[in-house]
Design an enzyme around this catalytic site. Sequence first.
Site, PDB file in Angstrom:
ATOM      1  CD1 TRP A 185      49.332 -35.159   5.373  1.00 38.25           C
ATOM      2  CD2 TRP A 185      50.961 -35.701   3.922  1.00 38.25           C
ATOM      3  NE1 TRP A 185      49.040 -34.572   4.154  1.00 38.25           N
ATOM      4  CE2 TRP A 185      50.020 -34.887   3.250  1.00 38.25           C
ATOM      5  CE3 TRP A 185      52.072 -36.169   3.219  1.00 38.25           C
ATOM      6  CZ2 TRP A 185      50.154 -34.534   1.912  1.00 38.25           C
ATOM      7  CZ3 TRP A 185      52.208 -35.819   1.877  1.00 38.25           C
ATOM      8  CH2 TRP A 185      51.253 -34.999   1.237  1.00 38.25           C
ATOM      9  CD  GLU A 226      51.562 -33.220   8.621  1.00 36.72           C
ATOM     10  OE1 GLU A 226      52.215 -34.212   8.242  1.00 36.72           O
ATOM     11  OE2 GLU A 226      51.944 -32.041   8.439  1.00 36.72           O
ATOM     12  CE  LYS A 228      48.184 -30.406   2.831  1.00 33.94           C
ATOM     13  NZ  LYS A 228      49.342 -30.662   1.920  1.00 33.94           N
ATOM     14  CG  ASP A 259      52.555 -28.500   8.483  1.00 32.09           C
ATOM     15  OD1 ASP A 259      52.551 -27.279   8.266  1.00 32.09           O
ATOM     16  OD2 ASP A 259      53.304 -29.288   7.870  1.00 32.09           O
ATOM     17  CG  HIS A 262      48.987 -28.811   7.103  1.00 34.46           C
ATOM     18  ND1 HIS A 262      49.202 -30.162   7.202  1.00 34.46           N
ATOM     19  CD2 HIS A 262      49.866 -28.364   6.186  1.00 34.46           C
ATOM     20  CE1 HIS A 262      50.177 -30.526   6.387  1.00 34.46           C
ATOM     21  NE2 HIS A 262      50.601 -29.440   5.777  1.00 34.46           N
ATOM     22  CG  HIS A 286      55.239 -31.371  10.577  1.00 32.77           C
ATOM     23  ND1 HIS A 286      54.787 -32.073   9.475  1.00 32.77           N
ATOM     24  CD2 HIS A 286      56.027 -32.231  11.264  1.00 32.77           C
ATOM     25  CE1 HIS A 286      55.275 -33.308   9.515  1.00 32.77           C
ATOM     26  NE2 HIS A 286      56.022 -33.428  10.587  1.00 32.77           N
ATOM     27  CG  ASP A 294      50.933 -26.535   3.368  1.00 34.25           C
ATOM     28  OD1 ASP A 294      51.732 -26.203   4.243  1.00 34.25           O
ATOM     29  OD2 ASP A 294      50.753 -27.724   3.020  1.00 34.25           O
ATOM     30  CG  ASP A 296      55.643 -26.965   3.295  1.00 32.60           C
ATOM     31  OD1 ASP A 296      55.619 -27.192   4.507  1.00 32.60           O
ATOM     32  OD2 ASP A 296      54.808 -27.437   2.503  1.00 32.60           O
ATOM     33  CG  ASP A 326      56.789 -30.416   6.731  1.00 37.14           C
ATOM     34  OD1 ASP A 326      57.604 -30.542   5.801  1.00 37.14           O
ATOM     35  OD2 ASP A 326      55.595 -30.787   6.653  1.00 37.14           O
TER      36      ASP A 326
HETATM   37  C1  RNT Z   1      52.313 -32.265   3.669  1.00 40.29           C
HETATM   38  C2  RNT Z   1      52.691 -32.493   5.076  1.00 40.29           C
HETATM   39  C3  RNT Z   1      53.787 -33.497   5.310  1.00 40.29           C
HETATM   40  C4  RNT Z   1      54.937 -33.385   4.344  1.00 40.29           C
HETATM   41  C5  RNT Z   1      56.164 -34.174   4.724  1.00 40.29           C
HETATM   42  C6  RNT Z   1      57.069 -34.374   3.559  1.00 40.29           C
HETATM   43  O1  RNT Z   1      51.432 -31.239   3.519  1.00 40.29           O
HETATM   44  O2  RNT Z   1      53.031 -31.277   5.674  1.00 40.29           O
HETATM   45  O3  RNT Z   1      54.199 -33.428   6.615  1.00 40.29           O
HETATM   46  O4  RNT Z   1      55.331 -32.055   4.187  1.00 40.29           O
HETATM   47  O5  RNT Z   1      55.833 -35.327   5.338  1.00 40.29           O
HETATM   48 ZN    ZN Z   2      53.803 -31.391   7.678  1.00 28.18          ZN
END
Ligand code: RNT
Ligand code: ZN
Length: 417
Positions: A185, A226, A228, A259, A262, A286, A294, A296, A326
């Site tokens: 990523w 990955e 986003k 993810d 994303h 993720h 986003d 997290d 994640d």
């Molecule tokens: C970032 C991505 C990525 C990170 C990690 C730390 O938007 O989601 O995967 O969160 O690799």
């Molecule tokens: Zn991620």
Amino acid sequence: MTVPIEAAYILARESFGKLGVDTDAAMTHLDQVPISMHCWQGDDVRGFENPSGQLTGGIQVSGSYPGRARDGDELRADLELAMALIPGPKRLNLHAIYLESAKPVERDAILPEHFQGWVDWAKEKTIGLDFNPSCFSHALSKDNLTLSHPDAAIRRFWIDHCKASRKISAHFGRSLGTPSVMNIWVPDGSKDLPVDRYAPRQRLRESLDEIIAEPLPSEFHKDAVEGKLFGIGAESYTVGSNEFYLAYATSRKVLLCLDAGHFHPTEVVSDKLSSVLAFVDEVLLHVSRPVRWDSDHIVLLDDETQAIANELVRGDVLGRVHIGLDYFDASINRIAAWVIGTRNMRKALLRAMLEPPRLAEAERNGDLSSRLAFMEEQKSAPWAAVWDFYCESREKPVGGAWLDRVRSYEKDVLSNR
Ligand code: RNT
Ligand code: ZN
């Protein structure tokens, strides 16, 4: 075995049995599915290279709960406690910034030996490792451009970092006998409207092609990419968009990482799996919880987590989808954050495995009234009794009992950091 848990389980087994669901078989199935826990929840994505440095790349951790891990030994000790409180097989997902070295090592010069402490630990715990190059929180990523940077020397640095990371990933797989999934990523993007959206994407494609050029045995290493939608400071343009990586993964035969945070807020990963898996052999997940963006947040047992688990089980694709987590939250105890999110993912998988065949039958028969009725009745089926028994029979804490262990560790260990 505590009598009420077993007694409740026996009743639940009977009621699921009447619906054609074998609860013992579901638990055995659940024991085959690993969840890759992300190391970066333990220290707010700081790593050991420059822990006092700023987290960059458009991702952000909020909160300042005391007791974050400051080195490999602390992080491993914290992970051991978290893993001891979560039933079922676990893996550990490492980032390159979690290297352990007495003297500073540049990212394009990282070697398997810098991760030997992790490999030895994983061997002892019989868990697999996954890996990620870290293309953020670094002087050469400060423009929010890495593999797509217009400066060839900066691109070279990040290409070499990713190549070095693949060697480490393959070393994990070779040492542990289970392939390491290495996810690329990059934060590349721009805050404001770019004039040229083409050139950075061409450069990213070329950089990635160079990174994956050397074939590595898939029994040791798998490449994932990955995409986003946006990041902080990259609101107007993300070079590695979802379309970019979907096309990349399909044409290059690498894994696509999806993810949950994303995409546009009304899009869901659960609906994307069946589309992506029609063209891509394997997917990395993720699992995360985007709250308005986003963000997290810690994974809950919410509708989308359940929908993802349902898709994996209904589609019989658990062998093609690697489940990773994640999220990063520093506003609560970080070990509790790991335990809550990982237990929730596993709970969702169990619930999916307990789905009665009558739902799919109703759909096949075109009986949509029954389909919806059964779907809703299923929500109050005694799955929690099966979950409690699963935890107890796998010698893991039942219900909220795990929190007492986290609290005493907080008092004895974390509060002294
Ligand atoms: C970032 C991505 C990525 C990170 C990690 C730390 O938007 O989601 O995967 O969160 O690799
Ligand atoms: Zn991620």
